[in-house]
Design a protein around this motif. Structure first.
Motif, short mmCIF file in Angstrom:
data_model
loop_
_atom_site.label_atom_id
_atom_site.label_comp_id
_atom_site.label_asym_id
_atom_site.label_seq_id
_atom_site.Cartn_x
_atom_site.Cartn_y
_atom_site.Cartn_z
N VAL A 1 1.32 -1.09 -0.14
CA VAL A 1 0.18 0.22 0.13
C VAL A 1 1.03 1.39 -0.07
O VAL A 1 1.96 1.57 0.79
N PHE A 2 0.63 2.32 -0.81
CA PHE A 2 1.37 3.28 -1.46
C PHE A 2 0.24 4.68 -0.57
O PHE A 2 -0.58 4.05 -1.12
N TYR A 3 1.01 5.79 0.04
CA TYR A 3 -0.18 6.75 -0.10
C TYR A 3 0.61 7.96 0.11
O TYR A 3 2.04 8.45 -0.16
N SER A 4 -0.32 9.10 -0.66
CA SER A 4 0.74 10.18 -0.33
C SER A 4 -0.27 11.64 0.31
O SER A 4 -1.82 11.20 0.63
N VAL A 5 0.64 12.34 0.95
CA VAL A 5 -0.20 13.78 1.30
C VAL A 5 -1.25 14.30 1.06
O VAL A 5 -0.03 14.85 -0.65
N ASN A 6 -2.16 14.84 1.09
CA ASN A 6 -2.54 15.89 0.36
C ASN A 6 -2.48 17.11 0.55
O ASN A 6 -2.66 17.89 1.84
N TYR A 7 -1.48 17.47 0.11
CA TYR A 7 0.01 19.12 1.14
C TYR A 7 -0.85 19.91 0.13
O TYR A 7 -1.55 20.25 -0.86
N PRO A 8 -1.09 21.17 0.49
CA PRO A 8 -0.32 21.50 1.99
C PRO A 8 -1.03 21.44 3.04
O PRO A 8 -2.33 21.31 3.19
N ILE A 9 -0.36 20.95 4.03
CA ILE A 9 -1.15 20.89 5.38
C ILE A 9 -0.44 21.68 6.18
O ILE A 9 0.87 22.26 6.25
N SER A 10 -0.77 22.10 8.10
CA SER A 10 -0.49 22.88 8.91
C SER A 10 -0.13 21.62 10.17
O SER A 10 -0.93 20.75 10.03
N ILE A 11 0.64 22.66 10.58
CA ILE A 11 1.06 21.96 11.79
C ILE A 11 1.28 22.92 12.87
O ILE A 11 1.56 23.91 12.60
N ILE B 1 3.07 23.53 5.54
CA ILE B 1 3.81 22.20 4.89
C ILE B 1 3.30 21.51 2.83
O ILE B 1 2.50 21.30 3.21
N ASN B 2 4.67 21.87 2.75
CA ASN B 2 4.24 21.53 1.28
C ASN B 2 4.82 20.58 0.44
O ASN B 2 4.27 19.87 -0.42
#
Length: 335
Positions: free
Chosen positions: A185-195, A205-206
């Protein structure tokens, strides 16, 4: 629309990867975008989302779990009931006051422990507790970084060729997903996100690289696995170690299964695999404010680990290293 377009592009890229797999029986993973269970970004993200298992380390001595309160313990012949987090100070004070006792905490079983993924287990005796410790990774939480939810993640199952978009609203949901990841299983974060960073400032975060950099920079401020230079050398030369993680563009940990490393006080390293013994050298020093562990081996297989590694953090059970300037990681775990 942006999320849909990103997802379509990801599917297109993964389609190409799967096509290559069918023709060459291999996947060349773009680790800058697509992640899996062994990616460095996954391991760091997990520590931000995980249960705060390091909060009671003065009691249980491990970040594998936290013991649910209230709990009754015996320490240096003194019986204590710990009802709140504030009571951990009682344990710390009692250990500090002792000059001759062994400072071993004995629990009044049964107890309930909460693992890094928030799973709770009722433990009835010490052998069961020891088994949980030895069967799980001893990673402390990175509690001074917070993810601002919701976030979305694009997921692709390469075995079944099934794609999905998942939304996460809490640490519990995210760590559950990350802990259940399978190698296919592969995944990718849907940027941008904030921390929220350790200064409680919102940071956008981009990319995966920005995410890893932000978390790594927080380790020195709130990572529980840390100590002085003298303490590190004492930890390093106590007992034996195994390679529990080696990542250099891909996970190569299995190349070092069976090797047992002993770092000797005279700066030599004794390595044993089966009946064969190998040798190496080590030195620990500071370079422009960065702690470095320089290790060198003559064996061709082990020589891949030869480097002047940046020391990220350490505990009695885990040493985490990084090749300064490269996305190469090496972890040693106590045997």
């Amino acid at each position: 629309m942006k999320t849909l377009l990103s997802f379509i592009l990801m599917l297109f890229g993964l389609f190409i990867l799967v096509s290559c797999q069918e023709e060459e029986n291999t996947i060349v993973q773009d680790t800058t975008q697509n992640l899996n269970t062994t990616s460095p970004a996954t391991r760091f993200l997990s520590r931000v989302a995980q249960n705060n298992t390091s909060v009671d380390n003065v009691v249980d001595g491990t970040s594998v779990f936290r013991v649910k309160l209230p709990v009754q313990i015996t320490l240096n012949s003194v019986n204590l009931t710990l009802n709140t987090v504030a009571d951990y100070q009682l344990v710390s004070d009692l250990k500090a006051a002792s000059t001759s006792d062994d400072d071993v905490v004995n629990y009044s079983f049964p107890i309930t422990v909460s693992l890094r993924n928030f799973q709770e287990i009722v433990v009835n005796d010490l052998p069961q507790l020891t088994n949980i410790i030895t069967q799980n990774d001893d990673f402390s939480d990175i509690s001074c970084v917070s993810i601002i939810y919701p976030i979305t993640i694009n997921v692709y199952d390469s075995n079944n060729q099934v794609a999905d978009i998942l939304t996460f609203n809490s640490n519990t949901q995210l760590i559950g997903f990350l802990f259940s990841l399978q190698p296919n299983v592969f995944y990718s974060v849907n940027y941008p996100i904030s921390i929220l960073n350790p200064s409680n400032v919102t940071v956008v975060i981009n990319t995966n690289a920005e995410l890893v950099s932000a978390i790594e920079s927080a380790i020195s401020q709130c990572g529980s696995n840390s100590g002085s230079d003298d303490e590190f050398e004492t930890v390093l030369t106590s007992g034996s170690w195994r390679v529990s993680y080696y990542f250099d563009d891909e996970d190569e940990t299995n190349d070092f299964i069976g090797y047992v490393f002993t770092f000797n006080a005279n700066n030599t390293i004794t390595i044993v695999k089966n009946s064969t013994t190998y040798s190496g050298t080590w030195s620990f020093y500071e370079d422009d404010g960065v702690d470095k562990l320089d290790i060198n081996f003559t064996d061709p297989v082990l020589d891949e680990l030869s480097d002047d590694w940046e020391l990220l953090e350490f505990s009695n059970a885990l040493i985490q290293l990084k090749d300064d300037g490269n996305d190469e990681y090496l972890n040693f775990s106590k045997v």
